[in-house]
Motif scaffolding. Structure first.
Motif, PDB file in Angstrom:
ATOM      1  N   ILE A   1       1.378  -0.959  -0.158  1.00 58.66           N
ATOM      2  CA  ILE A   1      -0.495  -0.261  -0.198  1.00 58.66           C
ATOM      3  C   ILE A   1       0.402   1.375   0.216  1.00 58.66           C
ATOM      4  O   ILE A   1       1.224   2.290  -0.718  1.00 58.66           O
ATOM      5  N   ALA A   2       2.658   1.028   1.205  1.00 58.90           N
ATOM      6  CA  ALA A   2       2.608   2.289   1.158  1.00 58.90           C
ATOM      7  C   ALA A   2       3.531   2.391  -0.856  1.00 58.90           C
ATOM      8  O   ALA A   2       3.638   3.813  -0.539  1.00 58.90           O
ATOM      9  N   LYS A   3       3.579   2.015  -1.414  1.00 57.59           N
ATOM     10  CA  LYS A   3       4.334   1.685  -2.187  1.00 57.59           C
ATOM     11  C   LYS A   3       3.426   2.296  -3.519  1.00 57.59           C
ATOM     12  O   LYS A   3       4.247   3.140  -4.149  1.00 57.59           O
TER      13      LYS A   3
ATOM     14  N   THR B   1       1.027   8.168   3.790  1.00 57.36           N
ATOM     15  CA  THR B   1       1.210   6.724   3.264  1.00 57.36           C
ATOM     16  C   THR B   1       2.086   5.666   4.630  1.00 57.36           C
ATOM     17  O   THR B   1       3.454   6.163   4.610  1.00 57.36           O
ATOM     18  N   GLY B   2       1.846   4.534   4.335  1.00 56.05           N
ATOM     19  CA  GLY B   2       2.681   2.523   4.868  1.00 56.05           C
ATOM     20  C   GLY B   2       2.421   3.315   6.566  1.00 56.05           C
ATOM     21  O   GLY B   2       3.658   3.478   7.123  1.00 56.05           O
TER      22      GLY B   2
ATOM     23  N   LEU C   1      -3.791   2.725   9.845  1.00 59.88           N
ATOM     24  CA  LEU C   1      -3.567   1.949   9.597  1.00 59.88           C
ATOM     25  C   LEU C   1      -2.842   2.686   7.740  1.00 59.88           C
ATOM     26  O   LEU C   1      -3.317   4.048   7.755  1.00 59.88           O
ATOM     27  N   THR C   2      -2.934   2.613   6.982  1.00 57.96           N
ATOM     28  CA  THR C   2      -1.965   3.209   5.884  1.00 57.96           C
ATOM     29  C   THR C   2      -3.348   3.448   4.981  1.00 57.96           C
ATOM     30  O   THR C   2      -4.055   2.364   4.785  1.00 57.96           O
ATOM     31  N   LYS C   3      -3.930   4.609   4.989  1.00 54.64           N
ATOM     32  CA  LYS C   3      -5.143   4.484   3.723  1.00 54.64           C
ATOM     33  C   LYS C   3      -4.467   4.923   2.152  1.00 54.64           C
ATOM     34  O   LYS C   3      -3.608   5.269   2.235  1.00 54.64           O
ATOM     35  N   LYS C   4      -5.441   5.468   1.978  1.00 60.71           N
ATOM     36  CA  LYS C   4      -5.878   5.334   0.019  1.00 60.71           C
ATOM     37  C   LYS C   4      -5.053   6.787   0.599  1.00 60.71           C
ATOM     38  O   LYS C   4      -5.383   8.045   1.390  1.00 60.71           O
TER      39      LYS C   4
END
Length: 382
Positions: free
Chosen positions: A224-226, A347-348, A377-380
């Motif tokens: 998700i982070a990437k 993010t991440g 949490l990492t989100k959009k």
């Protein structure tokens, strides 16, 4: 008094005779060599053999006399008996100390002694298994323990027994969990397949909330982070390409939601359950524009197989196959970044790896911290 003096005198006289005899006992002469060898032979081949007595006599012979290549007796005792006996005694002692380290949960000693054992006997699957799960008891040993876990998995897959663990499933679950935890901080994306391998076999781990919160954290810190960083760097306006990028982010977020739903279903501790639910509710609501269906997901998620890492999409799916996909704002970035996202929208961020007992949560790297306010949490991206 006179009798006492006589006894003391006799004792002194006996001592004066004993001292030269003791010194003479170590002298390398033909008489002593014959006596030592005779003692060795009688006990080496006795009924039953008295190997400690034979060893002491052989050592007296070898230690008292200088090395002589022509002395075949000395060569025989050294090569055929003393060397193998010392090796056996060393192994026996190490094995006993290793078992004591296992029984007393001294994980660093398990690794130290286990390495000695497998150096002498590489075909020791049980020792590799113990070393492969030692990192779960002491997380400072995770990196080293994970290397032995990989070897233990190879041996089990090749048909070696899973002892001392009760079954092949249990052994593979815990060994893969060691590897996953060792990679969570340094390479979360690579850790995910190992978390999945730990979650699938039948074992207690499958019913442990912490495994799933760590898995959710690995999704957040990894893919998700990437994908989110790539999205923010490439797109400022909505386009077919941005929609495809967003769809790839969303399908990974769905995996993160699934992992947290499993954690919520398995958590009985009220404090930890609230911490997980706060993050899960925000993430699920952002993803689906509503919290409707979340309770049903938690109630049924454990009846479903845990999903694998999603295959990257190369084309947009039809709308009916992507329920709850978030929309986009006027500038083309995804909507739905509240309910647990970091305030700065980065993010991440690490998912809290909530433990299912006590009033603390363990983060993805195992550090304990208060459970009341979980790390988002990492989100959009936004």
């Amino acid at each position: 008094m006179k009798r006492t003096m006589i006894l003391l005198g006799v004792a002194a006289l006996l001592a004066s005779f004993a001292a030269p005899a003791w010194a003479q006992s170590k002298e390398c002469n033909d008489e002593n060599k014959a006596a030592w060898y005779d003692t060795f032979l009688k006990n080496y081949k006795g009924e039953p053999p008295q190997q400690k007595i034979a060893y002491d006599a052989a050592k007296m012979y070898l230690d008292s006399c200088p090395a002589d290549p022509a002395d075949k007796i000395a060569e025989f005792m050294k090569v055929k008996f003393v060397g193998p006996y010392e090796e056996l005694m060393g192994k026996t002692k190490t094995n006993k100390e290793f078992q004591n380290a296992v029984d007393s949960k001294k994980y660093a000693d398990q690794l130290r002694l286990g390495k000695v054992i497998v150096a002498n006997n590489p075909d020791s699957p049980g020792v590799y298994i113990v070393m492969g799960v030692a990192g779960l008891g002491d997380q400072t040993l995770l990196a080293e323990s994970a290397q032995f876990a990989k070897k233990a998995i190879e041996m089990i897959d090749a048909g070696k027994p899973p002892a001392p663990l009760a079954s092949k499933d249990i052994a593979l679950a815990y060994l893969n969990y060691t590897i996953a935890k060792s990679m969570l901080k340094s390479n979360p994306a690579e850790a995910i397949p190992y978390y999945l391998k730990a979650a699938r076999p039948e074992s207690d781990l499958k019913k442990t909330a912490q495994l799933y919160t760590e898995l959710a954290g690995a999704y957040g810190e990894g893919p998700i982070a990437k994908l989110s960083e790539e999205y923010k760097a490439k797109y400022t306006m909505e386009s077919p390409e941005s929609k495809l990028a967003l769809a790839n982010i969303n399908q990974v977020i769905d995996r993160q939601i699934d992992a947290l739903a499993r954690a919520a279903a398995l958590t009985s501790d009220a404090t930890n359950k609230k911490a997980i639910m706060d993050v899960l509710t925000g993430l699920y609501t952002d993803r689906n524009k509503s919290a409707a269906g979340l309770d049903a997901l938690i109630a049924t998620v454990l009846n479903k197989p845990i999903p694998d890492v999603p295959t990257p999409l190369t084309s947009l799916p039809t709308p009916s196959s992507t329920p709850g996909t978030s929309g986009t704002q006027a500038n083309g970035t995804p909507t739905g970044t509240t309910g647990g996202a970091k305030a700065n929208g980065t993010t991440g961020a690490s998912t809290t790896g909530q433990k299912t007992t006590g009033n603390t949560t363990a983060s993805g790297n195992g550090a304990a911290k208060p459970a009341a306010t979980p790390t988002p949490l990492t989100k959009k991206p936004r």
